[in-house]
Scaffold this motif. Sequence first.
Motif, mmCIF file in Angstrom:
data_model
loop_
_atom_site.group_PDB
_atom_site.id
_atom_site.type_symbol
_atom_site.label_atom_id
_atom_site.label_comp_id
_atom_site.label_asym_id
_atom_site.label_seq_id
_atom_site.Cartn_x
_atom_site.Cartn_y
_atom_site.Cartn_z
ATOM 1 N N HIS A 74 -7.168 3.438 -2.871
ATOM 2 C CA HIS A 74 -6.658 2.514 -4.142
ATOM 3 C C HIS A 74 -5.552 1.770 -3.633
ATOM 4 O O HIS A 74 -5.228 0.403 -3.854
ATOM 5 N N LEU A 75 -4.663 2.246 -2.560
ATOM 6 C CA LEU A 75 -3.415 1.805 -2.231
ATOM 7 C C LEU A 75 -3.518 0.903 -0.939
ATOM 8 O O LEU A 75 -2.993 -0.177 -0.826
ATOM 9 N N VAL A 76 -3.954 1.460 -0.006
ATOM 10 C CA VAL A 76 -4.270 0.570 1.390
ATOM 11 C C VAL A 76 -5.184 -0.702 1.100
ATOM 12 O O VAL A 76 -6.263 -0.441 0.686
ATOM 13 N N GLY A 77 -4.552 -1.779 1.598
ATOM 14 C CA GLY A 77 -5.258 -3.163 1.221
ATOM 15 C C GLY A 77 -4.757 -3.854 0.113
ATOM 16 O O GLY A 77 -5.284 -4.915 0.137
ATOM 17 N N ARG A 78 -3.779 -3.344 -0.597
ATOM 18 C CA ARG A 78 -3.363 -4.146 -1.638
ATOM 19 C C ARG A 78 -2.219 -4.994 -0.862
ATOM 20 O O ARG A 78 -1.323 -4.591 -0.519
ATOM 21 N N ALA A 79 -2.523 -6.283 -1.300
ATOM 22 C CA ALA A 79 -1.386 -7.312 -0.880
ATOM 23 C C ALA A 79 0.139 -7.087 -1.329
ATOM 24 O O ALA A 79 0.972 -7.572 -0.987
ATOM 25 N N ASP A 80 -0.108 -6.508 -2.556
ATOM 26 C CA ASP A 80 1.265 -6.350 -3.354
ATOM 27 C C ASP A 80 1.728 -5.224 -3.381
ATOM 28 O O ASP A 80 2.658 -4.665 -3.898
ATOM 29 N N GLY A 83 3.842 -2.111 -2.459
ATOM 30 C CA GLY A 83 5.749 -1.876 -2.368
ATOM 31 C C GLY A 83 6.048 -0.781 -1.632
ATOM 32 O O GLY A 83 5.177 0.237 -1.278
ATOM 33 N N GLU A 84 7.215 -0.639 -1.519
ATOM 34 C CA GLU A 84 7.790 0.580 -0.693
ATOM 35 C C GLU A 84 7.530 1.902 -1.329
ATOM 36 O O GLU A 84 7.371 2.837 -0.386
ATOM 37 N N SER A 85 7.473 1.897 -2.524
ATOM 38 C CA SER A 85 7.260 3.408 -3.273
ATOM 39 C C SER A 85 6.019 3.929 -3.003
ATOM 40 O O SER A 85 5.349 4.792 -2.729
ATOM 41 N N GLU A 86 4.951 2.918 -3.067
ATOM 42 C CA GLU A 86 3.565 3.092 -2.769
ATOM 43 C C GLU A 86 3.264 3.206 -1.409
ATOM 44 O O GLU A 86 2.465 4.258 -0.951
ATOM 45 N N ALA A 87 4.107 2.615 -0.384
ATOM 46 C CA ALA A 87 3.854 2.836 0.912
ATOM 47 C C ALA A 87 4.408 4.193 1.395
ATOM 48 O O ALA A 87 3.886 4.745 2.121
ATOM 49 N N ALA A 88 5.266 4.742 0.634
ATOM 50 C CA ALA A 88 6.128 5.949 1.016
ATOM 51 C C ALA A 88 4.574 7.001 0.472
ATOM 52 O O ALA A 88 4.744 8.021 1.457
ATOM 53 N N GLU A 89 4.184 6.769 -0.572
ATOM 54 C CA GLU A 89 3.098 7.846 -0.916
ATOM 55 C C GLU A 89 1.904 7.907 0.204
ATOM 56 O O GLU A 89 1.541 8.752 0.546
ATOM 57 N N VAL A 90 1.692 6.699 0.741
ATOM 58 C CA VAL A 90 0.441 6.767 1.707
ATOM 59 C C VAL A 90 1.173 7.318 2.962
ATOM 60 O O VAL A 90 0.474 8.296 3.544
ATOM 61 N N ARG A 91 2.413 7.097 3.413
ATOM 62 C CA ARG A 91 3.001 7.842 4.482
ATOM 63 C C ARG A 91 3.080 9.426 4.344
ATOM 64 O O ARG A 91 2.467 9.966 5.369
ATOM 65 N N THR A 92 3.224 9.859 3.086
ATOM 66 C CA THR A 92 3.364 11.283 2.958
ATOM 67 C C THR A 92 1.790 11.824 3.010
ATOM 68 O O THR A 92 1.701 12.826 3.681
ATOM 69 N N ILE A 93 0.892 11.123 2.633
ATOM 70 C CA ILE A 93 -0.609 11.464 2.739
ATOM 71 C C ILE A 93 -0.871 11.670 3.981
ATOM 72 O O ILE A 93 -1.685 12.674 4.551
ATOM 73 N N LEU A 94 -0.565 10.560 4.770
ATOM 74 C CA LEU A 94 -0.986 10.475 6.380
ATOM 75 C C LEU A 94 -0.289 11.535 7.102
ATOM 76 O O LEU A 94 -0.736 12.227 8.031
ATOM 77 N N GLN A 95 0.884 11.940 6.638
ATOM 78 C CA GLN A 95 1.678 13.056 7.296
ATOM 79 C C GLN A 95 1.025 14.485 6.681
ATOM 80 O O GLN A 95 0.823 15.308 7.614
ATOM 81 N N ASP A 96 0.800 14.553 5.492
ATOM 82 C CA ASP A 96 0.588 15.921 5.135
ATOM 83 C C ASP A 96 -0.999 16.264 5.462
ATOM 84 O O ASP A 96 -1.456 17.418 5.618
ATOM 85 N N SER A 97 -1.866 15.181 5.365
ATOM 86 C CA SER A 97 -3.022 15.365 5.975
ATOM 87 C C SER A 97 -3.339 15.834 7.484
ATOM 88 O O SER A 97 -4.502 16.219 7.695
#
Length: 360
Positions: free
Chosen positions: A292-298, A300-314
């Motif tokens: 849902h998040l990756v690939g969205r042109a808009d 933001g930093e809060s969503e990017a932080a969520e993506v980073r957390t998933i990539l870290q935790d996984s």
Amino acid sequence: MTSGVVDAQAIDLRAVQRQVDAVLEDFLSEKARAAAGRGHPPEVVQAVRDFLAAGGKRIRALLCVVGWHAAGGDGQATSALRVAASLELFVAFALIHDDIMDDSASRRGRPAVHRVMRARLGEDERADRLGAGGALLVGNLALMWAQELLHTARLEPERHRLVHRLHDAMLEEVMYGQYLDVMGTGRGADDVEAALRIIRYKTATATIERPLQLGAAVAGAGASEDTMDVFTRLGLPLGEAFQLRDDLLDVFGSPDGACGPGLSDLREGKRTVLLALGLQRADQIQRERLRHLVGRADLGESEAAEVRTILQDSGAREQTERMIASRYEQVLQVLDGAGFPQAADRALRGLAVTATRYTS
């Protein structure tokens, strides 16, 4: 301009970088004079100059000169330096075009060339399209100038043919890699092998393997089939590690803060090994969030932080680090058996560190 003497006892990579920059400055100064004399737009040469001045470690140029040395080159490195400088114009072409295709806002902390061209057009409603077209032409000229500079290396016929054959192969590989990247974005994003294939074509060959081989080709007698094979066995894993590190830096930044985390790869939905591993290793809820998040042109930093957390935790980030370490060990094993002159061996080991570790 410097004569290009390289001390056989040690390769001063900073001096080599200054020598390469001097070749580029001489060449582009002549292009600027020629443009002025013919009434050509001065901003074209300036755009290339600004792009080259924005930074970069000149790793391709350095590897070319080290490859020359490893293959037995000694004394005057003038021809090797000109071939090395041509590689920097080549990479300018490739990155300017890459930024257009990705619609990247910046490169090395400065506005991307197509954004600079767009700004020149002010409020023109066609500014986006025309700015991209202008940057496309600037990139084309950088490629033409790379080939022109290559012709000034003053090589004897056999070396000349080999250098140009390798350069043509490199150009073709980059084009195929870029095609795979552009056409593959959003498809099979969890396919690690497909992401690695893009890296091999788009980055590994042109960043490490071909520059080393081009330097060996300039050296001549040392450009044996065995030497070229060693550079392939060394270049592909090192090139992959280089890109894997770059992908980590773009998403997470560097621990020392010298390189901050970015948004460009996440907004683009870039087909990276890091993302593929994240999609493979995440649970169902995390995977849905990534898609849902990756690939969205808009994004933001809060969503990017969520993506980073998933990539870290996984475990995707940790696995990417392991892949880099494994490839770095492969490089060391190849060097251990290569039998290169001590100065070249030492330089290659240092460049391997530069290419694979967090550096400011």
